[in-house]
Design a protein around this motif. Structure first.
Motif, PDB file in Angstrom:
ATOM      1  N   TYR A 145      20.310 -42.620  13.386  1.00  0.00           N
ATOM      2  CA  TYR A 145      20.900 -42.151  14.646  1.00  0.00           C
ATOM      3  C   TYR A 145      21.769 -40.910  14.435  1.00  0.00           C
ATOM      4  CZ  TYR A 145      23.506 -42.137  19.024  1.00  0.00           C
ATOM      5  OH  TYR A 145      24.072 -41.761  20.220  1.00  0.00           O
ATOM      6  N   TYR A 191      29.443 -40.337  20.057  1.00  0.00           N
ATOM      7  CA  TYR A 191      29.072 -41.762  19.988  1.00  0.00           C
ATOM      8  C   TYR A 191      30.319 -42.638  20.022  1.00  0.00           C
ATOM      9  CZ  TYR A 191      27.918 -46.146  17.565  1.00  0.00           C
ATOM     10  OH  TYR A 191      27.814 -47.469  17.208  1.00  0.00           O
ATOM     11  N   CYS A 199      20.301 -46.288  17.934  1.00  0.00           N
ATOM     12  CA  CYS A 199      21.724 -46.399  18.285  1.00  0.00           C
ATOM     13  C   CYS A 199      22.179 -47.862  18.245  1.00  0.00           C
ATOM     14  CB  CYS A 199      21.960 -45.809  19.669  1.00  0.00           C
ATOM     15  SG  CYS A 199      23.678 -45.903  20.214  1.00  0.00           S
TER      16      CYS A 199
END
Length: 348
Positions: free
Chosen positions: A53, A97, A62
């Motif tokens: 990812y 993220y 993810c």
């Protein structure tokens, strides 16, 4: 007799309490070990997916933590990437993220009553560049009653994520900050911002000195003209830090222009002169450095000997000095340097 009975009861009660404490510690230790083992398993399980990812950009890989243990495992994986990855695109992906999926967790910690958790959240906000929580950090910095640790980390966060507004919050708390903390806050800023401080913001001495320290550390040369002007500043520490910068980046001025430092009674000034001397040709500075190598201050002698060692003919000069100069302190300093750091001496 009654006293003996009550004493017996007391001993039994104390024994029971001790047993309960030992039992609690044992259970708590086992739970901690079990938790750490689970985190380790989660790290092993998710490492490959995180690599795909973060590094390869595979959105299907993810991983989103569903438990506290998984969350700490993700933190551990991300911290390892941040420590070694230099690619800005990868770092940006990691920061986005963490902001997207875990900012809510850090917000709860930041709003809680547990000081340790609040400080931990601040560290993670800073390390993971969780920009969505910047307003909350600013709000915290405007409060009157926050710990020094929270203040310091909060200022580093602002300096990292929105450096233009750092000075405003710094002024709000400057009275409680030590000089080295101010330097660490300024060190979170970009090179361009450091140049701006040195070029334009001369009224706040602590702020300016911190920027000069960072400039010397990073060897930033763009503002060298302004740095030369600061050699004539009214405040001694500013003049000294400006000379430190020139010691790091070099200068086109003659070494004779700095002789006041060579003749100064101040140890720090003579040290600065020795450091600056290494920016010039050895034939132009050898006489100065020989004198400073015999200085009454060990720190000055050390600085002079380190400066000599930077030259290709440094070893040869050391040998001549040992043969021709009868100064026990100088001899000790040279031998100490060669014994502990001879690998730094450039040889022909």
């Amino acid at each position: 007799m009654t006293g003996v009975v009550w004493l017996s009861y007391g001993v039994v009660a104390a024994f029971i309490v001790l047993v309960l404490i030992m039992l609690y510690v044992s259970i708590d230790t086992k739970n901690y070990q079990k938790r750490q083992q689970q985190i380790k398993r989660d790290v092993q399980e998710h490492t490959a997916a995180c690599y795909r990812y973060f590094i390869e950009g595979d959105d299907d890989s993810c991983v989103i933590a569903n438990t506290n243990e998984e969350f700490e495992a993700i933190e551990e994986i991300v911290e390892s990437y941040i420590a070694y990855v230099e690619d800005e695109a990868i770092l940006t992906r990691i920061y986005q993220y963490m902001d997207t999926y875990y900012s809510a967790t850090y917000r709860r910690q930041l709003r809680g009553n547990d000081t340790t958790k609040r400080i931990n959240a601040l560290y993670q906000i800073m390390d993971f560049h969780i920009i969505s929580l910047l307003p909350e950090v600013k709000e915290m910095l405007l409060k009157k009653h926050i710990t020094l640790k929270e203040c310091f980390i909060g200022l580093k966060i602002v300096a990292t994520l929105e450096e233009e507004s750092t000075y405003k919050f710094y002024v709000h708390h400057k009275s409680k900050l030590a000089a080295n903390q101010v330097t660490m806050i300024v060190n979170c800023m970009t090179d361009d911002r450091i140049y701006d401080i040195v070029d334009h913001e001369h009224t706040d001495i602590e702020w300016l000195v911190a920027a000069l320290k960072v400039m010397a550390k990073r060897q930033l040369a763009y503002s060298s003209l302004v740095v030369h002007e600061l050699l004539h500043h009214d405040v001694q520490i500013v003049r000294d830090e400006a000379l430190q910068v020139l010691s790091a980046i070099g200068t086109e001025k003659s070494l004779m222009d700095f002789e006041e430092y060579f003749y100064s009674e101040d140890v720090e000034s003579r040290m600065l002169f020795a450091k600056l001397a290494s920016q010039y040709k050895l034939e132009d500075v050898s006489a100065y450095l020989v004198v400073l190598a015999q200085d009454k201050s060990f720190l000055v002698r050390q600085a002079a000997i380190h400066a000599i060692a930077q030259y290709p003919k440094g070893q040869e000069m050391f040998e001549r000095m040992l043969e021709t100069i009868d100064d026990a302190y100088m001899h000790d300093s040279i031998h100490t340097y060669l014994k502990g750091g001879h690998e730094h001496v450039a040889l022909d």
